[in-house]
Motif scaffolding. Structure first.
Motif, PDB file in Angstrom:
ATOM      1  N   CYS A 310       0.834  -1.209   0.000  1.00  0.00           N
ATOM      2  CA  CYS A 310       0.000   0.000   0.000  1.00  0.00           C
ATOM      3  C   CYS A 310       0.868   1.257   0.000  1.00  0.00           C
ATOM      4  O   CYS A 310       0.615   2.201  -0.759  1.00  0.00           O
ATOM      5  CB  CYS A 310      -0.918  -0.005   1.220  1.00  0.00           C
ATOM      6  N   ALA A 311       1.893   1.260   0.847  1.00  0.00           N
ATOM      7  CA  ALA A 311       2.788   2.418   0.886  1.00  0.00           C
ATOM      8  C   ALA A 311       3.525   2.592  -0.436  1.00  0.00           C
ATOM      9  O   ALA A 311       3.647   3.716  -0.953  1.00  0.00           O
ATOM     10  CB  ALA A 311       3.788   2.257   2.032  1.00  0.00           C
ATOM     11  N   ALA A 312       4.000   1.500  -1.013  1.00  0.00           N
ATOM     12  CA  ALA A 312       4.743   1.573  -2.271  1.00  0.00           C
ATOM     13  C   ALA A 312       3.860   2.080  -3.405  1.00  0.00           C
ATOM     14  O   ALA A 312       4.311   2.844  -4.265  1.00  0.00           O
ATOM     15  CB  ALA A 312       5.318   0.203  -2.616  1.00  0.00           C
ATOM     16  N   SER A 313       2.598   1.661  -3.429  1.00  0.00           N
ATOM     17  CA  SER A 313       1.686   2.114  -4.485  1.00  0.00           C
ATOM     18  C   SER A 313       1.476   3.620  -4.415  1.00  0.00           C
ATOM     19  O   SER A 313       1.525   4.325  -5.442  1.00  0.00           O
ATOM     20  CB  SER A 313       0.340   1.389  -4.359  1.00  0.00           C
ATOM     21  N   LEU A 314       1.258   4.130  -3.210  1.00  0.00           N
ATOM     22  CA  LEU A 314       1.059   5.573  -3.057  1.00  0.00           C
ATOM     23  C   LEU A 314       2.356   6.334  -3.311  1.00  0.00           C
ATOM     24  O   LEU A 314       2.338   7.414  -3.919  1.00  0.00           O
ATOM     25  CB  LEU A 314       0.527   5.871  -1.652  1.00  0.00           C
ATOM     26  N   LEU A 315       3.482   5.781  -2.865  1.00  0.00           N
ATOM     27  CA  LEU A 315       4.768   6.433  -3.120  1.00  0.00           C
ATOM     28  C   LEU A 315       5.050   6.526  -4.614  1.00  0.00           C
ATOM     29  O   LEU A 315       5.562   7.550  -5.095  1.00  0.00           O
ATOM     30  CB  LEU A 315       5.889   5.660  -2.425  1.00  0.00           C
ATOM     31  N   SER A 316       4.731   5.478  -5.349  1.00  0.00           N
ATOM     32  CA  SER A 316       4.995   5.509  -6.793  1.00  0.00           C
ATOM     33  C   SER A 316       4.197   6.628  -7.466  1.00  0.00           C
ATOM     34  O   SER A 316       4.699   7.299  -8.369  1.00  0.00           O
ATOM     35  CB  SER A 316       4.670   4.157  -7.422  1.00  0.00           C
ATOM     36  N   LEU A 317       2.953   6.836  -7.025  1.00  0.00           N
ATOM     37  CA  LEU A 317       2.157   7.924  -7.595  1.00  0.00           C
ATOM     38  C   LEU A 317       2.713   9.285  -7.179  1.00  0.00           C
ATOM     39  O   LEU A 317       2.812  10.207  -8.011  1.00  0.00           O
ATOM     40  CB  LEU A 317       0.704   7.794  -7.146  1.00  0.00           C
ATOM     41  N   ILE A 318       3.086   9.423  -5.913  1.00  0.00           N
ATOM     42  CA  ILE A 318       3.675  10.689  -5.451  1.00  0.00           C
ATOM     43  C   ILE A 318       4.930  11.014  -6.242  1.00  0.00           C
ATOM     44  O   ILE A 318       5.142  12.160  -6.683  1.00  0.00           O
ATOM     45  CB  ILE A 318       3.986  10.605  -3.942  1.00  0.00           C
ATOM     46  N   PHE A 319       5.764  10.019  -6.460  1.00  0.00           N
ATOM     47  CA  PHE A 319       7.015  10.261  -7.175  1.00  0.00           C
ATOM     48  C   PHE A 319       6.770  10.484  -8.673  1.00  0.00           C
ATOM     49  O   PHE A 319       7.552  11.187  -9.325  1.00  0.00           O
ATOM     50  CB  PHE A 319       7.981   9.098  -6.945  1.00  0.00           C
ATOM     51  N   GLN A 320       5.718   9.900  -9.224  1.00  0.00           N
ATOM     52  CA  GLN A 320       5.347  10.228 -10.602  1.00  0.00           C
ATOM     53  C   GLN A 320       5.013  11.713 -10.722  1.00  0.00           C
ATOM     54  O   GLN A 320       5.420  12.381 -11.682  1.00  0.00           O
ATOM     55  CB  GLN A 320       4.150   9.391 -11.046  1.00  0.00           C
ATOM     56  N   ILE A 321       4.267  12.225  -9.756  1.00  0.00           N
ATOM     57  CA  ILE A 321       3.926  13.648  -9.752  1.00  0.00           C
ATOM     58  C   ILE A 321       5.189  14.487  -9.574  1.00  0.00           C
ATOM     59  O   ILE A 321       5.364  15.526 -10.239  1.00  0.00           O
ATOM     60  CB  ILE A 321       2.897  13.944  -8.645  1.00  0.00           C
ATOM     61  N   CYS A 322       6.096  14.052  -8.693  1.00  0.00           N
ATOM     62  CA  CYS A 322       7.364  14.772  -8.491  1.00  0.00           C
ATOM     63  C   CYS A 322       8.185  14.821  -9.778  1.00  0.00           C
ATOM     64  O   CYS A 322       8.779  15.861 -10.111  1.00  0.00           O
ATOM     65  CB  CYS A 322       8.165  14.111  -7.374  1.00  0.00           C
ATOM     66  N   ARG A 323       8.217  13.723 -10.508  1.00  0.00           N
ATOM     67  CA  ARG A 323       8.967  13.712 -11.766  1.00  0.00           C
ATOM     68  C   ARG A 323       8.312  14.620 -12.797  1.00  0.00           C
ATOM     69  O   ARG A 323       8.992  15.222 -13.633  1.00  0.00           O
ATOM     70  CB  ARG A 323       9.083  12.288 -12.320  1.00  0.00           C
ATOM     71  N   PHE A 324       6.996  14.715 -12.766  1.00  0.00           N
ATOM     72  CA  PHE A 324       6.296  15.646 -13.663  1.00  0.00           C
ATOM     73  C   PHE A 324       6.679  17.092 -13.338  1.00  0.00           C
ATOM     74  O   PHE A 324       6.898  17.907 -14.238  1.00  0.00           O
ATOM     75  CB  PHE A 324       4.783  15.464 -13.530  1.00  0.00           C
ATOM     76  N   VAL A 325       6.828  17.402 -12.052  1.00  0.00           N
ATOM     77  CA  VAL A 325       7.117  18.777 -11.636  1.00  0.00           C
ATOM     78  C   VAL A 325       8.595  19.114 -11.815  1.00  0.00           C
ATOM     79  O   VAL A 325       8.942  20.186 -12.347  1.00  0.00           O
ATOM     80  CB  VAL A 325       6.689  18.993 -10.169  1.00  0.00           C
ATOM     81  N   TYR A 326       9.482  18.200 -11.391  1.00  0.00           N
ATOM     82  CA  TYR A 326      10.910  18.520 -11.337  1.00  0.00           C
ATOM     83  C   TYR A 326      11.718  17.875 -12.453  1.00  0.00           C
ATOM     84  O   TYR A 326      12.926  18.107 -12.559  1.00  0.00           O
ATOM     85  CB  TYR A 326      11.483  18.094  -9.984  1.00  0.00           C
ATOM     86  N   GLY A 327      11.091  17.051 -13.274  1.00  0.00           N
ATOM     87  CA  GLY A 327      11.834  16.398 -14.341  1.00  0.00           C
ATOM     88  C   GLY A 327      12.376  15.056 -13.906  1.00  0.00           C
ATOM     89  O   GLY A 327      12.382  14.711 -12.720  1.00  0.00           O
ATOM     90  N   GLY A 328      12.863  14.292 -14.883  1.00  0.00           N
ATOM     91  CA  GLY A 328      13.304  12.924 -14.620  1.00  0.00           C
ATOM     92  C   GLY A 328      14.767  12.710 -14.871  1.00  0.00           C
ATOM     93  O   GLY A 328      15.142  11.846 -15.664  1.00  0.00           O
ATOM     94  N   ARG A 329      15.611  13.483 -14.212  1.00  0.00           N
ATOM     95  CA  ARG A 329      17.057  13.293 -14.353  1.00  0.00           C
ATOM     96  C   ARG A 329      17.521  12.102 -13.516  1.00  0.00           C
ATOM     97  O   ARG A 329      16.820  11.660 -12.591  1.00  0.00           O
ATOM     98  CB  ARG A 329      17.790  14.568 -13.927  1.00  0.00           C
ATOM     99  N   ILE A 330      18.712  11.609 -13.810  1.00  0.00           N
ATOM    100  CA  ILE A 330      19.226  10.425 -13.117  1.00  0.00           C
ATOM    101  C   ILE A 330      19.355  10.693 -11.618  1.00  0.00           C
ATOM    102  O   ILE A 330      19.006   9.841 -10.788  1.00  0.00           O
ATOM    103  CB  ILE A 330      20.579   9.996 -13.714  1.00  0.00           C
ATOM    104  N   ALA A 331      19.841  11.870 -11.253  1.00  0.00           N
ATOM    105  CA  ALA A 331      20.004  12.197  -9.835  1.00  0.00           C
ATOM    106  C   ALA A 331      18.650  12.205  -9.127  1.00  0.00           C
ATOM    107  O   ALA A 331      18.514  11.691  -8.008  1.00  0.00           O
ATOM    108  CB  ALA A 331      20.691  13.549  -9.689  1.00  0.00           C
TER     109      ALA A 331
END
Length: 395
Positions: A310-331
């Motif tokens: 459950c935590a991993a599923s929600l984290l994956s969505l949160i981080f998808q949104i973060c990548r949309f906002v900040y970009g998807g660089r390797i770092a």
């Protein structure tokens, strides 16, 4: 708390790879084993779920009556169902909040969520009935169905063990040949994971975990099965690296038998997943010897699989949104993966900490566990010990 073991380790491994694979475009996604395999962690996760059910049926609840067995397993099914509803509603809230915060209304269309905002009455009925599922939040509905049929699997093993696997295979073959799947509503479509197909690998895990029958045969001939698995695993890796998939136009009927279809768990995916299982079964002993800390960590994740998932599923969505906002660089992706692994570990540790606190509580002696229901004198004795004043030791 269980000691680290092979089932928990591989379940933790599956949870970790599911977390990474649920973030499309993540740099580290290309390092997970699905890139060199026809199957992925979904098959492993469901197979291990069946295996865990057999260990439960042969262990703690082996002496339960049929009614008590059904009650125990259905309680877990209802728990998984509530978890699915809970994380889905939080995911919807996350998408709505991100849409408002970043003035990005298209986020409301992500992962099949648009119906919730455009037709909320019918969509929420669909969420409760599991007929409406968000993308990347659609494996727990399959798990709910499998848990609700788990008592039938357990009772079949108890009263008609020879019929379990043939019946399961018959349902699987019917789904492949006919293309029958559960339908979604209110959005027209079908389930991403077809329970009619995926119940077969669940039942295979259940049967192979047994001490007799097919499970005993597999253990006696493990070395032979491992050698036979090597060319299958290598062939699957070559096909995956070539990004080859049979064309629906080119294959004969029934087409699903010859495709690499995940929804219906086509035979190629099923066989490759079983080959991986045969190849790596027993490897935990070696892994634990050379990498004790990671094996212990992954086993902790696997012991608390529902909370961690459950935590991993929600984290994956949160981080998808973060990548949309900040970009998807390797770092950025590296920070996401490290943060996710640490948070998943924190969730698992907290779950076990709460379990230890509950177990150490004096009131736990009066908890209505099945063993105490069956033994009223033990319950009375526990009550006397709890309520009688404790004798002080002399200095």
């Amino acid at each position: 708390m269980r000691a680290p073991n092979e089932i928990d380790f591989w379940r933790g491994f599956a949870l970790l790879t599911i977390f990474i694979n649920h973030m499309p475009g993540l740099y580290f996604e290309r390092l997970t084993f699905r890139n060199v395999s026809l199957s992925d962690s979904a098959e492993l996760f469901v197979f291990l779920a069946g295996w865990a059910l057999r260990k439960l049926c042969d262990g703690p609840i082996a002496g339960f009556s049929a009614g008590a067995l059904v009650f125990r397993i259905q309680g877990r099914a209802f728990q998984v169902y509530l978890a699915q509803i809970f994380i889905t509603e939080i995911a919807i809230a996350l998408l709505a909040a991100a849409s408002l915060l970043y003035d990005a209304p298209f986020l409301l269309d992500w992962h099949n969520a648009s119906a919730v905002f455009n037709d909320p009455v019918r969509a929420h009925l669909g969420l409760i009935a599991l007929t409406h599922q968000l993308g990347y939040f659609n494996i727990l509905p399959l798990y709910v169905v499998l848990m609700f049929i788990a008592p039938l699997v357990a009772l079949a093993q108890r009263f008609a063990p020879q019929a379990l696997l043939p019946v399961s295979f018959g349902i699987y073959a019917f789904a492949l040949i006919s293309g029958v799947n559960l339908q979604t509503w209110p959005v027209e479509g079908s389930w991403f994971f077809n329970p009619l197909s995926w119940q077969f690998i669940y039942c295979l895990g259940f049967v192979l975990a047994g001490a007799d029958g097919l499970g005993a045969f597999a253990r006696r001939h493990h070395e032979m099965l491992r050698r036979a698995a090597v060319p299958i695993v290598l062939a699957g890796a070559v096909v995956a690296l070539m990004n080859f998939s049979p064309s629906p136009v080119a294959v004969p009927q029934p087409k699903l038998v010859f495709m690499f279809d995940k929804t219906f768990l086509s035979p190629a995916r099923l066989i490759h997943s079983l080959a991986l299982t045969a190849l790596f079964a027993g490897a935990f002993v070696t892994i634990r010897r050379f990498a004790p800390a990671p094996s212990k960590y992954l086993s902790m994740l696997g012991r608390n699989s529902l909370n961690v998932f459950c935590a991993a599923s929600l984290l994956s969505l949160i981080f998808q949104i973060c990548r949309f906002v900040y970009g998807g660089r390797i770092a950025t992706d590296a920070l996401i993966v490290v943060s996710g692994i640490l948070i998943m570990g924190l969730v698992a540790w907290t779950s076990e900490w709460r379990g230890r606190i509950s177990a150490d509580s004096p009131k736990n002696a009066l908890s209505p566990s099945p063993s105490r229901w069956a033994s009223p004198p033990r319950l009375a004795s526990a009550a006397v010990r709890y309520y009688m004043p404790r004798r002080r030791q002399l200095p």
